[in-house]
Design a protein around this motif. Structure first.
Motif, PDB file in Angstrom:
ATOM      1  N   GLU A  53       0.829  -1.206   0.000  1.00 53.74           N
ATOM      2  CA  GLU A  53       0.000   0.000   0.000  1.00 53.74           C
ATOM      3  C   GLU A  53       0.864   1.258   0.000  1.00 53.74           C
ATOM      4  O   GLU A  53       0.516   2.278  -0.609  1.00 53.74           O
ATOM      5  N   GLU A  54       2.017   1.191   0.658  1.00 53.56           N
ATOM      6  CA  GLU A  54       2.919   2.350   0.706  1.00 53.56           C
ATOM      7  C   GLU A  54       3.481   2.668  -0.678  1.00 53.56           C
ATOM      8  O   GLU A  54       3.518   3.834  -1.090  1.00 53.56           O
ATOM      9  N   LEU A  55       3.910   1.649  -1.418  1.00 53.94           N
ATOM     10  CA  LEU A  55       4.465   1.896  -2.751  1.00 53.94           C
ATOM     11  C   LEU A  55       3.400   2.441  -3.700  1.00 53.94           C
ATOM     12  O   LEU A  55       3.705   3.274  -4.561  1.00 53.94           O
ATOM     13  N   MET A  56       2.178   2.009  -3.535  1.00 59.71           N
ATOM     14  CA  MET A  56       1.098   2.475  -4.415  1.00 59.71           C
ATOM     15  C   MET A  56       0.881   3.975  -4.303  1.00 59.71           C
ATOM     16  O   MET A  56       0.394   4.612  -5.238  1.00 59.71           O
ATOM     17  N   ARG A  57       1.256   4.542  -3.174  1.00 60.18           N
ATOM     18  CA  ARG A  57       1.061   5.983  -2.972  1.00 60.18           C
ATOM     19  C   ARG A  57       2.165   6.832  -3.603  1.00 60.18           C
ATOM     20  O   ARG A  57       2.061   8.057  -3.647  1.00 60.18           O
ATOM     21  N   LYS A  58       3.217   6.196  -4.095  1.00 58.73           N
ATOM     22  CA  LYS A  58       4.331   6.930  -4.686  1.00 58.73           C
ATOM     23  C   LYS A  58       4.069   7.179  -6.166  1.00 58.73           C
ATOM     24  O   LYS A  58       3.749   6.261  -6.922  1.00 58.73           O
ATOM     25  N   GLU A  59       4.235   8.421  -6.581  1.00 52.83           N
ATOM     26  CA  GLU A  59       3.858   8.819  -7.941  1.00 52.83           C
ATOM     27  C   GLU A  59       4.633   8.064  -9.010  1.00 52.83           C
ATOM     28  O   GLU A  59       4.063   7.601  -9.995  1.00 52.83           O
ATOM     29  N   ARG A  60       5.947   7.931  -8.822  1.00 49.91           N
ATOM     30  CA  ARG A  60       6.760   7.279  -9.843  1.00 49.91           C
ATOM     31  C   ARG A  60       6.350   5.817 -10.007  1.00 49.91           C
ATOM     32  O   ARG A  60       6.311   5.273 -11.099  1.00 49.91           O
ATOM     33  N   ALA A  61       6.025   5.163  -8.888  1.00 47.31           N
ATOM     34  CA  ALA A  61       5.661   3.752  -8.941  1.00 47.31           C
ATOM     35  C   ALA A  61       4.255   3.538  -9.470  1.00 47.31           C
ATOM     36  O   ALA A  61       3.968   2.502 -10.072  1.00 47.31           O
ATOM     37  N   ALA A  62       3.367   4.517  -9.263  1.00 45.14           N
ATOM     38  CA  ALA A  62       1.964   4.344  -9.622  1.00 45.14           C
ATOM     39  C   ALA A  62       1.781   4.010 -11.099  1.00 45.14           C
ATOM     40  O   ALA A  62       0.987   3.140 -11.465  1.00 45.14           O
ATOM     41  N   GLN A  63       2.523   4.701 -11.965  1.00 49.40           N
ATOM     42  CA  GLN A  63       2.390   4.452 -13.401  1.00 49.40           C
ATOM     43  C   GLN A  63       2.874   3.043 -13.760  1.00 49.40           C
ATOM     44  O   GLN A  63       2.235   2.339 -14.549  1.00 49.40           O
ATOM     45  N   ALA A  64       3.997   2.639 -13.180  1.00 46.59           N
ATOM     46  CA  ALA A  64       4.519   1.299 -13.458  1.00 46.59           C
ATOM     47  C   ALA A  64       3.556   0.228 -12.958  1.00 46.59           C
ATOM     48  O   ALA A  64       3.330  -0.787 -13.629  1.00 46.59           O
ATOM     49  N   ILE A  65       2.982   0.442 -11.775  1.00 44.39           N
ATOM     50  CA  ILE A  65       2.026  -0.516 -11.231  1.00 44.39           C
ATOM     51  C   ILE A  65       0.797  -0.617 -12.125  1.00 44.39           C
ATOM     52  O   ILE A  65       0.273  -1.707 -12.373  1.00 44.39           O
ATOM     53  N   ALA A  66       0.356   0.520 -12.641  1.00 44.15           N
ATOM     54  CA  ALA A  66      -0.798   0.520 -13.550  1.00 44.15           C
ATOM     55  C   ALA A  66      -0.505  -0.281 -14.812  1.00 44.15           C
ATOM     56  O   ALA A  66      -1.352  -1.045 -15.296  1.00 44.15           O
ATOM     57  N   GLU A  67       0.702  -0.125 -15.354  1.00 44.01           N
ATOM     58  CA  GLU A  67       1.077  -0.875 -16.561  1.00 44.01           C
ATOM     59  C   GLU A  67       1.165  -2.364 -16.271  1.00 44.01           C
ATOM     60  O   GLU A  67       0.723  -3.197 -17.073  1.00 44.01           O
ATOM     61  N   LEU A  68       1.741  -2.722 -15.130  1.00 43.36           N
ATOM     62  CA  LEU A  68       1.825  -4.130 -14.757  1.00 43.36           C
ATOM     63  C   LEU A  68       0.437  -4.717 -14.524  1.00 43.36           C
ATOM     64  O   LEU A  68       0.160  -5.859 -14.937  1.00 43.36           O
ATOM     65  N   SER A  69      -0.436  -3.944 -13.902  1.00 40.81           N
ATOM     66  CA  SER A  69      -1.793  -4.415 -13.635  1.00 40.81           C
ATOM     67  C   SER A  69      -2.555  -4.679 -14.927  1.00 40.81           C
ATOM     68  O   SER A  69      -3.383  -5.597 -15.007  1.00 40.81           O
ATOM     69  N   ARG A  70      -2.259  -3.874 -15.930  1.00 36.34           N
ATOM     70  CA  ARG A  70      -2.958  -3.997 -17.218  1.00 36.34           C
ATOM     71  C   ARG A  70      -2.705  -5.356 -17.872  1.00 36.34           C
ATOM     72  O   ARG A  70      -3.583  -5.892 -18.542  1.00 36.34           O
ATOM     73  N   VAL A  71      -1.502  -5.913 -17.668  1.00 32.26           N
ATOM     74  CA  VAL A  71      -1.163  -7.179 -18.324  1.00 32.26           C
ATOM     75  C   VAL A  71      -1.191  -8.366 -17.363  1.00 32.26           C
ATOM     76  O   VAL A  71      -0.890  -9.490 -17.758  1.00 32.26           O
TER      77      VAL A  71
END
Length: 268
Positions: A53-71
């Motif tokens: 949950e902590e990493l999800m709040r970080k702006e730089r990580a949010a975009q990467a997490i979104a891309e990973l979630s997509r696939v």
């Protein structure tokens, strides 16, 4: 959609621990944002993403997490404590990906084999840190592919992956043949097998590395047996000063591979 996983809903966490501990061979355990991004860029099939949950709040990580979630088939957020319970490292890096193991068959290696390959053969190297470091060096030096013989540490284990920093995803790797099978496979394709051996008569700089070659690297503690050395085409040594008897196998691999790279660049 990102699920929130708690200790009561722990089927995904049990799966992650099983993959981490090598109990599910079809999946690999990828930890850390950069390495997870490398897995996606390498088009690995991603089964699950587990993120703190902590990493999800970080702006730089949010975009990467979104891309990973997509696939990914499933993405779940967990508390820091739960992520720590599945992490392979002492200091969790906030994200774990469970991905399908890359194809490590002979067919994959053979399919992309160029006319003048430079292969690296890891024979019964049992330290995953060394395996990862050699994979990373092999890619940097322009190696064509890697063969890991039976009883060599898994190149897709968490420790190896961390050391390879994405190279394991990009290099063709054939895992599991015996030493003799590798020798015969190379011989039928006109690839010279060259062992690294401290007792060899030929210095590594005196070898012609511009031809088709498989660099053979042996066990850390014992090196090659006399029979294994006899079955290979050549052996080379790295001349050393002082009283040092040997080099770490990953260091030796770097010296030899970059000499091969130097000669090949000069020959172009």
């Amino acid at each position: 959609m990102i699920d929130r996983v708690t200790s009561r809903d722990n089927s995904l966490l049990r799966q992650a621990r099983a993959v981490r501990d090598g109990k599910l061979d079809e999946l690999i355990f990828v930890e850390g944002l950069r390495l997870c991004e490398e897995a996606q860029r390498s088009n690995l099939e991603i089964e699950a993403v587990i993120v703190s949950e902590e990493l999800m709040r970080k702006e730089r990580a949010a975009q990467a997490i979104a891309e990973l979630s997509r696939v990914s088939k499933r993405t779940a957020s967990v508390s820091e404590k739960l992520l720590e319970s599945i992490s392979y490292t002492k200091t969790p890096q906030g994200i774990v990906v469970l991905a399908h193991r890359p194809d490590s068959s002979e067919e994959r290696l053979a399919a992309g084999l160029p006319a003048n390959p430079l292969l690296v053969v890891l024979h019964q190297i049992n330290n995953p840190v060394n395996v990862g470091a050699i994979l990373r060096t092999a890619e940097a030096a322009g190696a064509t592919g890697v063969i890991t013989t039976k009883n060599t540490s898994d190149p897709f284990s968490p420790k190896s992956l961390r050391g390879a920093m994405g190279s394991a995803f990009r290099l063709p790797i054939w895992s599991g043949p015996t030493y003799d099978e590798v020798i015969e496979w190379c011989r039928t394709r006109g690839i010279a097998t060259v062992c690294s051996d401290a007792e060899a008569d030929t210095d590594y700089t005196d070898l012609d590395w511009t031809r088709a070659i498989a660099l053979m690297l042996g066990p850390e503690s014992t090196g090659f047996t006399a029979e294994e050395l006899m079955n290979a085409d050549r052996s080379v040594k790295i001349t050393m000063r002082g009283q040092t008897e040997s080099l770490n196998v990953s260091v030796a691999a770097g010296i030899l591979l970059f000499e091969a790279n130097r000669q090949r660049n000069r020959a172009r």
